[in-house]
Design an enzyme around this catalytic site. Sequence first.
Site, PDB file in Angstrom:
ATOM      1  N   ASP A 173       0.818  -1.218   0.000  1.00 23.51           N
ATOM      2  CA  ASP A 173       0.000   0.000   0.000  1.00 23.51           C
ATOM      3  C   ASP A 173       0.849   1.265   0.000  1.00 23.51           C
ATOM      4  OD1 ASP A 173       0.871  -0.733   2.592  1.00 23.51           O
ATOM      5  OD2 ASP A 173      -0.686   0.482   3.530  1.00 23.51           O
ATOM      6  N   GLU A 230       0.023  -1.330   5.573  1.00 23.49           N
ATOM      7  CA  GLU A 230       1.095  -0.975   6.499  1.00 23.49           C
ATOM      8  C   GLU A 230       1.037   0.488   6.877  1.00 23.49           C
ATOM      9  OE1 GLU A 230       5.173   0.395   7.759  1.00 23.49           O
ATOM     10  OE2 GLU A 230       3.974   1.072   6.061  1.00 23.49           O
TER      11      GLU A 230
END
Lengths: 351, 351
Positions: free
Chosen positions: B66, B120
């Site tokens: 991400d 994350e």
Amino acid sequence: MSDLLASTAELVAIPSVSHNEGAIADLVEVRLRDVEWLETERVGDNVVARTHLGRAQRLVLAGHLDTVPPNQLSTPKLEGDTLWGLGASDMKGGLAVMLDLATATPEPSVDCTWCFYAREEIGRADSGLLELWSSRPELLAGDAAILGEPTDALVEAGCQGTMRIKISLRGMRAHTARPFTGRNAIHRLGALLDRVARWGGHTATLDGCDFVEQLQAVAVEGGVAANVVPDAASVTVNFRYAPDRSAAEAEAYLRELFVGTYDDDDAFELLDAADGAPPSLGHPLLAALVAATGVAPRAKVGWTDVASFWEHGVPAANFGPGDPLLAHHHDEHVTRAQLDRTRDALAALIA
Amino acid sequence: MSDLLASTAELVAIPSVSHNEGAIADLVEVRLRDVEWLETERVGDNVVARTHLGRAQRLVLAGHLDTVPPNQLSTPKLEGDTLWGLGASDMKGGLAVMLDLATATPEPSVDCTWCFYAREEIGRADSGLLELWSSRPELLAGDAAILGEPTDALVEAGCQGTMRIKISLRGMRAHTARPFTGRNAIHRLGALLDRVARWGGHTATLDGCDFVEQLQAVAVEGGVAANVVPDAASVTVNFRYAPDRSAAEAEAYLRELFVGTYDDDDAFELLDAADGAPPSLGHPLLAALVAATGVAPRAKVGWTDVASFWEHGVPAANFGPGDPLLAHHHDEHVTRAQLDRTRDALAALIA
């Protein structure tokens, strides 16, 4: 001589939170309307009654009709010679004294203006006294004024000014893991708050009254996120300044006081200011009031409408029954002794 | 040898803001699924591919799929040997290197686990890595781990811990005209903020890496009303602590540091804490990684999932292309030289 404690209780029984003074203004108007030596006028929820005896001087005696909102603990109660209740001290005791004297003194030694006004306990802009100054200033004309605010039945002379300034410190954002790439604005507050806390104080003694200035931080804010060095922080300071300073002088004093804690990139902002009023105890009517009380006067520390009168050139003082420290407290009360003492002094003044 | 700058650009072109990693996980899964020496599994939006060669040791190479939300200034752009764009550095460059090596190294010297995980960049509780630890911990088993976070293509060892504490100071309300009847809680903040600002700092040198601790106020609040001495004020402090302290030790250190600025009536509150991880450079695989880079390692100052692996007993280090200081910045970029250097070092390690 009426029972002042009973008439104060009667006024306390009429709710009159700011903006809801209609009922109590009606009562005051009815009491004064038919007194033959008074010309009584109603302006909104303000009532003004004047003598026109052609005396050399005119004294304005003024008091506000409203109270702060009820405190859940403030149950009206009459016990012996003490009355507890919302407004007992601030300032329906003073109103009772004014009504008694206005209706019992057909031949005062000075012309008297009895002014009962609305909306004192809220924002200045809504004040009933300001409404009168702007719409009917002739009703408030006089050589001196006495505000019936609670003062423990001794003269509290003049009043202090009050201003709020806001200092906004800038910084530079950074990750808290690498703060050396930024500048923490909150950290900069420390020196500023220390300077407020360690301020040595200042007292101006005017007409023998000590005006003790006060400097207090009243708000602080800053912060961006949990892991961000904040780039902005601010503190708001309330300065209660003696009446020998103007607002501009008080602001200049604070700018100087805080030099070194802020710089050109920061903001020093005047949020609001209301000048105080000097004691004016050299005025014959106010000197006579002090003499009539038989007690040394002291300075008024809070801001009152004494400043409004002074702004219009009318020297004024605070004088009324009740402990000023209990105003707006749940245990607000007034005693028969203070009511009688206040009436006696004012009666001696205008007899 | 593939063109790593081109494959990074391909990954940057696929939006993958946290919680929206489906498309990029699909691409990764497709690339790995048919590689004969890999067993590839998909768990939600996480993809894990492992060799099973019976080697003496297993190395986990992990990276998150991400990015943070797009910054309006982050227009993807390829200029010469530099790629600008959201995630170029954090950490699609690292993902490109991992994909390249995973698909081009049939006979690594150690068994390899290639882990691509989701979420994350947001709250810890949502982390795809935590999802794997709790649902399929065997997929993350290994002797050492390398996180492909941007580190300028040199080893950033371990990571610092981070905690937030909040100190709430009490006072007593009073009217600002009579502050001596109360106690100003905001004034008490001054000494506390001074102590934060003047903190002398502390550096722990572990395995030759300097972990520089940081202490930063990140929030401050206080205030009741314009004319009220405030009875409460608080400051929130972020402490980035070296991995030789546990959270409990770090908290004890702060309680001691602030002694005298708060007392028994005040509150000292631990808001949150995440321990760091020691550099563990004595581990043979991590020592070999440092040797393969040919550059001295340095400490990781930010918190990374190196700490998650350490919490599960797996020594880990950060190693990836891209400037860590540019992560989440609008001018985030990565260069061909760093991509190639990262691949060369990892290839040497697992060859």
